[in-house]
Design an enzyme around this catalytic site. Structure first.
Site, mmCIF file in Angstrom:
data_model
loop_
_atom_site.group_PDB
_atom_site.id
_atom_site.type_symbol
_atom_site.label_atom_id
_atom_site.label_comp_id
_atom_site.label_asym_id
_atom_site.label_seq_id
_atom_site.Cartn_x
_atom_site.Cartn_y
_atom_site.Cartn_z
ATOM 1 N N LYS A 1 0.869 -1.196 0.070
ATOM 2 C CA LYS A 1 0.005 -0.419 0.419
ATOM 3 C C LYS A 1 1.088 1.219 -0.459
ATOM 4 C CE LYS A 1 -1.898 1.280 4.226
ATOM 5 N NZ LYS A 1 -1.545 2.961 4.629
ATOM 6 N N ASN A 2 1.626 1.667 1.457
ATOM 7 C CA ASN A 2 2.843 2.548 1.179
ATOM 8 C C ASN A 2 3.465 2.621 -0.050
ATOM 9 O OD1 ASN A 2 1.240 2.949 3.450
ATOM 10 N ND2 ASN A 2 3.159 2.413 4.453
ATOM 11 N N ARG B 1 -4.492 10.849 4.143
ATOM 12 C CA ARG B 1 -3.482 11.701 4.134
ATOM 13 C C ARG B 1 -2.360 11.935 2.458
ATOM 14 N NH1 ARG B 1 0.601 12.744 6.662
ATOM 15 N NH2 ARG B 1 0.583 14.739 7.752
ATOM 16 N N CYS C 1 -5.554 13.668 12.947
ATOM 17 C CA CYS C 1 -5.659 11.803 12.393
ATOM 18 C C CYS C 1 -5.674 10.993 13.372
ATOM 19 C CB CYS C 1 -4.094 11.617 11.923
ATOM 20 S SG CYS C 1 -3.665 10.084 11.563
ATOM 21 N N ARG D 1 0.404 14.448 13.263
ATOM 22 C CA ARG D 1 0.851 14.389 12.307
ATOM 23 C C ARG D 1 0.738 15.370 10.823
ATOM 24 N NH1 ARG D 1 -1.055 8.455 9.639
ATOM 25 N NH2 ARG D 1 0.705 8.598 8.607
ATOM 26 N N PRO D 2 1.197 16.587 11.482
ATOM 27 C CA PRO D 2 2.044 18.395 10.407
ATOM 28 C C PRO D 2 2.217 17.855 9.541
ATOM 29 C CG PRO D 2 3.949 17.885 12.441
ATOM 30 C CD PRO D 2 2.821 16.271 12.539
ATOM 31 N N ASP E 1 4.691 20.403 8.062
ATOM 32 C CA ASP E 1 5.747 21.188 8.093
ATOM 33 C C ASP E 1 7.210 20.570 7.477
ATOM 34 O OD1 ASP E 1 6.327 19.438 10.478
ATOM 35 O OD2 ASP E 1 7.651 20.670 11.080
ATOM 36 N N ASP F 1 4.396 0.443 12.097
ATOM 37 C CA ASP F 1 3.240 0.374 11.498
ATOM 38 C C ASP F 1 3.255 -1.502 11.857
ATOM 39 O OD1 ASP F 1 2.426 2.573 10.591
ATOM 40 O OD2 ASP F 1 3.044 1.942 8.419
ATOM 41 N N ARG G 1 -8.464 0.052 3.442
ATOM 42 C CA ARG G 1 -7.957 0.132 3.056
ATOM 43 C C ARG G 1 -6.090 -0.483 3.194
ATOM 44 N NH1 ARG G 1 -6.643 5.266 6.849
ATOM 45 N NH2 ARG G 1 -5.185 5.019 5.388
HETATM 46 C C1 UD1 Z 1 4.555 6.991 6.235
HETATM 47 C C2 UD1 Z 1 3.570 5.606 6.403
HETATM 48 C C3 UD1 Z 1 2.984 5.469 7.745
HETATM 49 C C4 UD1 Z 1 3.959 4.955 9.067
HETATM 50 C C5 UD1 Z 1 5.238 6.289 8.449
HETATM 51 C C6 UD1 Z 1 6.188 5.670 9.636
HETATM 52 C C7 UD1 Z 1 2.876 6.112 3.941
HETATM 53 C C8 UD1 Z 1 1.680 6.417 3.072
HETATM 54 N N1 UD1 Z 1 2.468 5.979 5.625
HETATM 55 O O1 UD1 Z 1 3.469 7.549 6.901
HETATM 56 O O2 UD1 Z 1 2.293 4.167 7.389
HETATM 57 O O3 UD1 Z 1 3.587 4.889 9.854
HETATM 58 O O4 UD1 Z 1 5.762 6.021 7.502
HETATM 59 O O5 UD1 Z 1 6.782 5.349 8.788
HETATM 60 O O6 UD1 Z 1 3.732 5.838 3.562
HETATM 61 N N2 UD1 Z 1 6.228 14.704 11.158
HETATM 62 C C9 UD1 Z 1 6.075 15.867 11.253
HETATM 63 N N3 UD1 Z 1 6.243 16.873 10.445
HETATM 64 C C10 UD1 Z 1 5.784 16.563 8.779
HETATM 65 C C11 UD1 Z 1 5.706 15.265 8.564
HETATM 66 C C12 UD1 Z 1 6.658 14.219 9.581
HETATM 67 O O7 UD1 Z 1 6.265 16.331 12.218
HETATM 68 O O8 UD1 Z 1 6.405 17.258 8.044
HETATM 69 C C13 UD1 Z 1 6.467 13.546 12.297
HETATM 70 C C14 UD1 Z 1 5.711 12.767 12.260
HETATM 71 O O9 UD1 Z 1 4.354 13.182 12.776
HETATM 72 C C15 UD1 Z 1 5.867 11.747 12.842
HETATM 73 C C16 UD1 Z 1 7.370 11.215 11.893
HETATM 74 O O10 UD1 Z 1 7.297 12.701 11.496
HETATM 75 O O11 UD1 Z 1 5.796 11.815 14.190
HETATM 76 C C17 UD1 Z 1 6.912 10.109 10.929
HETATM 77 O O12 UD1 Z 1 6.365 10.895 10.184
HETATM 78 P P1 UD1 Z 1 6.134 10.161 8.538
HETATM 79 O O13 UD1 Z 1 7.419 8.994 8.603
HETATM 80 O O14 UD1 Z 1 6.242 11.232 7.755
HETATM 81 O O15 UD1 Z 1 5.217 8.714 8.225
HETATM 82 P P2 UD1 Z 1 4.028 9.006 7.434
HETATM 83 O O16 UD1 Z 1 4.531 9.297 5.695
HETATM 84 O O17 UD1 Z 1 2.911 10.233 7.349
#
Ligand code: UD1
Length: 426
Positions: free
Chosen positions: A22-23, A99, A123, A128-129, A131, A312, A404
């Site tokens: 999926k991812n 998302r 979420c 989950r920002p 930024d 995950d 999903r």
């Molecule tokens: C992806 C996966 C999700 C998995 C996660 C971590 C997809 C569609 N989803 O989610 O299944 O659980 O990786 O392996 O691939 N963060 C920030 N700012 C940002 C982005 C992230 O602070 O702009 C923080 C998040 O809140 C979290 C951490 O970074 O604490 C890691 O998140 P991230 O790796 O970005 O997860 P996703 O890409 O959303």
């Protein structure tokens, strides 16, 4: 709403074909926006999120056609062609449901010089920002504005090369940065990039489309921007989280499952913890074979970015460790608020105490069936796993979470001996 009913206590044995990830699918689909030529993705899983992403692409003017797999192949084949991009806006109604829609941001700015994407909002597993996604695009020359719940990124003359230094590892932000940089002018460097296998899959697909990327699989990616990319055909990698989830099912039911297509290199942290818990994991010609040996032993786990133990898989391991002889400890370091399966598992007889980021799991002799519901995908799977070993009947509500991310869940589990069915109220 549909429900899944499980009568526990059956030992699972046989083979399960692991679907496309999926991812990976959710970051390969937006690559179609980077070229006016067709991108064909093979081995796409049939999942609600993949369908939603297809609709989002259609909304932007990308045509999509799907066909079944060839003989001997699983999954679906989708061809997406963005001859013209009609719209550069990802609306709230789509982003709020999925998302990962935010992953059109990088490709759209790179190809069209602008993109407007709704902020994903809250979420279930934390706030989950986005930024880091925005900082990355800024480093590549985009101007960012946030207003009225939307992010607008603009780079009228196109993106340029730049250095992106991530303060923390983010899978999605790395994906957006990489998809943007491949069409930027000059060389870009992404430091502290995520190393998840899905990022490697993305880089390989981009390379097949003509992108120049060095350092694939490491935390420093160097990209030499190209004026244009071309079409390609690419097969989505096997879903390591689906494989890990069924591995827990084998271990918990005292069974043995061969996971077809699963790769040990994508799952090393998970297989290490399975072995530590007393489960046998062997590589076979077709994938991985996971078998229960004696009872389960307790382990200590901390979630980390790849190659560490994946967040995950945390919920599924918690269900499994509820049956170990002794006390396990799981620490969640990636997402706050990712323990919503704990009260539901407790209703089935699990003994889990959460203190801050750590959950202490006291092994119990057995679990009992109950009506349960969960608020996210992996939490729902932990309840299905618990249901497979529980005495009596477990009814899992809010099945749309499972749809999903787990393709043909009931069918795959029935085929290896589980007593599981979906009841539709429609
Ligand atoms: C992806 C996966 C999700 C998995 C996660 C971590 C997809 C569609 N989803 O989610 O299944 O659980 O990786 O392996 O691939 N963060 C920030 N700012 C940002 C982005 C992230 O602070 O702009 C923080 C998040 O809140 C979290 C951490 O970074 O604490 C890691 O998140 P991230 O790796 O970005 O997860 P996703 O890409 O959303």
């Amino acid at each position: 709403m549909d429900q899944i009913h499980i009568r526990g206590g059956r030992r699972l044995e046989g083979a399960i074909a692991i679907s496309g990830a999926k991812n990976a699918a959710l970051t390969l689909l937006p690559c179609a926006l980077l070229t006016d030529e067709p991108l064909t993705l093979r081995n796409l899983p049939r999942l609600a999120d993949v369908d939603s992403f297809g609709h989002l692409l259609n909304e932007l003017g990308v045509s999509t056609t799907t066909e079944g797999a060839r003989r001997g192949e699983f999954g679906r084949v989708l061809t997406a062609r963005a001859t013209e991009v009609r719209s550069t806006t990802a609306p709230y109604d789509i982003v709020r449901k999925m998302r990962a829609s935010v992953l059109v941001l990088g490709p759209l700015v790179a190809r069209m010089g602008e993109a407007t994407v709704s902020l994903p909002g809250g979420c279930a597993i934390g706030n989950r920002p986005v930024d880091l996604h925005l900082q990355a695009l800024e480093a590549l020359g985009a101007e960012i504005e946030v207003a009225a719940g939307y992010v607008r990124a603009r780079a009228p003359g196109g993106l340029r090369g730049g250095t992106v230094r991530f303060p923390i590892v983010s899978v999605g932000a790395t994906e957006n940065a990489l998809m943007a940089a491949v069409l930027g002018r000059g060389t870009s460097v992404i430091e502290n990039a995520a190393r998840e296998p899905e990022i490697t899959d993305l880089a390989r697909c981009l390379q097949a489309m003509g992108a120049r990327i060095d350092g694939v699989g490491t935390s420093t990616l160097t990209i030499e921007g190209r004026d244009r990319l071309h079409g390609a055909t690419y097969a989505v990698m096997a879903d390591r989280i689906e494989a890990g989830s069924y591995a827990c099912a084998a271990a918990m039911t005292g069974g043995s499952l061969e996971l077809l297509g699963a790769r040990e290199e994508d799952l090393a942290a998970v297989t290490a913890k399975l072995r530590e818990a007393g489960v046998s994991v062997e590589e076979t010609r077709r994938g991985l074979k996971v078998s229960a040996v004696d009872g389960l032993r307790p382990v200590e786990i901390e979630t980390e970015p790849f190659p560490g133990f994946p967040t995950d898989m945390q919920a599924q391991f918690m269900a499994m460790l509820s049956l170990a002889t002794g006390t396990s400890r799981l620490t969640e370091t990636i997402f706050e608020n990712r323990y919503m399966h704990v009260p539901e598992l407790a209703r089935m007889g699990a003994r889990i105490e959460v203190r801050g980021r750590t959950a202490q799991v006291e092994g119990v002799g057995g679990l009992h069936g109950a009506p349960v519901m969960a608020t996210d995908l992996r939490a729902s799977m932990s309840l299905v796993l618990a249901g497979l070993v529980a005495e009596g009947e477990t009814r899992v509500n809010r099945v749309y979470h499972l749809d999903r991310g787990y393709e043909r869940l009931e069918e795959k589990l029935q085929a290896v001996g589980a007593d599981i069915e979906r009841l539709s109220d429609g």
